[in-house]
Design an enzyme around this catalytic site. Structure first.
Site, PDB file in Angstrom:
ATOM      1  N   ASP A 166     -41.090 -52.445  -5.484  1.00 30.51           N
ATOM      2  CA  ASP A 166     -42.171 -52.393  -6.925  1.00 30.51           C
ATOM      3  C   ASP A 166     -42.305 -53.385  -7.832  1.00 30.51           C
ATOM      4  OD1 ASP A 166     -41.615 -49.688  -5.329  1.00 30.51           O
ATOM      5  OD2 ASP A 166     -40.550 -48.533  -6.226  1.00 30.51           O
TER       6      ASP A 166
ATOM      7  N   ARG B 123     -33.262 -47.079  -7.396  1.00 29.51           N
ATOM      8  CA  ARG B 123     -32.861 -47.176  -8.868  1.00 29.51           C
ATOM      9  C   ARG B 123     -32.288 -45.848  -9.601  1.00 29.51           C
ATOM     10  NH1 ARG B 123     -38.607 -49.306 -10.821  1.00 29.51           N
ATOM     11  NH2 ARG B 123     -38.367 -48.249 -12.503  1.00 29.51           N
TER      12      ARG B 123
ATOM     13  N   TYR C 294     -29.331 -54.608  -1.064  1.00 31.07           N
ATOM     14  CA  TYR C 294     -29.433 -54.097  -2.672  1.00 31.07           C
ATOM     15  C   TYR C 294     -28.693 -54.444  -3.499  1.00 31.07           C
ATOM     16  CZ  TYR C 294     -35.052 -53.025  -2.049  1.00 31.07           C
ATOM     17  OH  TYR C 294     -36.084 -53.126  -0.868  1.00 31.07           O
TER      18      TYR C 294
ATOM     19  N   ARG D 276     -41.278 -52.894   0.149  1.00 32.14           N
ATOM     20  CA  ARG D 276     -41.974 -52.479  -0.544  1.00 32.14           C
ATOM     21  C   ARG D 276     -41.258 -52.383  -1.923  1.00 32.14           C
ATOM     22  NH1 ARG D 276     -46.083 -48.013   0.779  1.00 32.14           N
ATOM     23  NH2 ARG D 276     -47.701 -48.847   3.066  1.00 32.14           N
TER      24      ARG D 276
END
Length: 256
Positions: A54, A197, A112, A52
């Site tokens: 964001d 993040r 990522y 998922r």
């Protein structure tokens, strides 16, 4: 008989409220399911994504699967879907896979990248601009403290529905692209909501000199989201790779 297909794709998340379908908001999942359903004679098709992402987060490599009651021509499926999907969603391949394959639960690692730049550049809108002086060497030393199997509650969004906040991080480092461009690379078996993040935001505070390098170890140990620093904006975050066990034979499509 049921046939399971895996799709490889990429998307720019700027115009979407993340991957997952939600009320009164556009999502990547909704766009794809709508087009697949149209190709299936308006019989509903649901897809399962590898994760998922964001609101505003991008993916240069993403995998999903869906089940079909009929065998499909994968080349035609890619061609037709790409014609139907908006320009910010691109399909690379469709592959017939075993019924044991699961886009979300089968991966062994995810990777990522988070992009930052230090000089104003109109062509780096999907990168976070840093205006202060920053120490990348200190941030890399601090990032190494994230490696291994640890409880990352301090970097997780509160009140999520996961059973555990333990993750195994195998890579965490800052890489220089040019004199004023860098990206943070982090690879793990799994990630918590908002984890990347929050990690980047906290490492930046080390780079600014507001935190010591060893403060990262203390923040992880406290298991308190209030101890970590603010999350960086979503626009700089990209899911770049998903790895699956070799027995599933996911063929990495060329992404030129």
């Amino acid at each position: 008989m049921t046939f399971r297909y895996a799709l490889e794709l990429a998307y720019r998340g700027t115009n979407y409220h993340g991957w997952q379908i939600q009320p009164n908001a556009s999502s990547i999942q909704e766009e794809i399911e709508r087009r697949l359903t149209q190709l299936n004679g308006n019989l509903p098709i649901s897809v399962v994504g590898c994760g998922r992402t964001d609101t505003g987060v991008h993916a240069t490599y993403y995998v999903l699967h869906f089940d079909s009651q009929k065998e499909l021509d994968t080349e035609q499926l890619v061609f037709k879907l790409n014609k139907m999907l908006p320009e910010d969603i691109s399909l690379f391949s469709a592959q017939l896979v075993s019924e044991e394959f699961h886009a979300r639960f089968s991966p062994t690692t995810r990777t990522y990248h988070y992009f930052i730049h230090q000089k104003k550049n109109p062509f780096l809108l999907d990168s976070h601009r840093i205006v202060s002086e920053i120490d990348f060497e200190a941030m890399n030393r601090a990032a190494r403290l994230l490696l291994g199997t640890q409880d990352f509650t301090s970097f997780s969004k509160l009140h999520t529905d996961v059973k555990t906040n333990i993750c195994t991080v195998s890579e965490a480092k800052w890489n220089q692209v040019s004199e004023s461009e860098w990206y943070f690379e982090i690879k793990a078996d799994r990630f918590l909501r908002n984890m990347v993040r929050a990690v980047v935001g906290t490492l930046l505070e080390v780079g600014y000199g507001n935190l010591g390098e060893n403060d990262i170890t203390k923040i992880v140990a406290l298991k308190d989201r209030g101890e970590a620093k603010l999350s960086v904006p979503a626009k700089g975050l990209f899911l770049v790779n998903i790895e699956y066990p070799e027995n599933f034979l996911i063929r990495k499509a060329k992404r030129e």
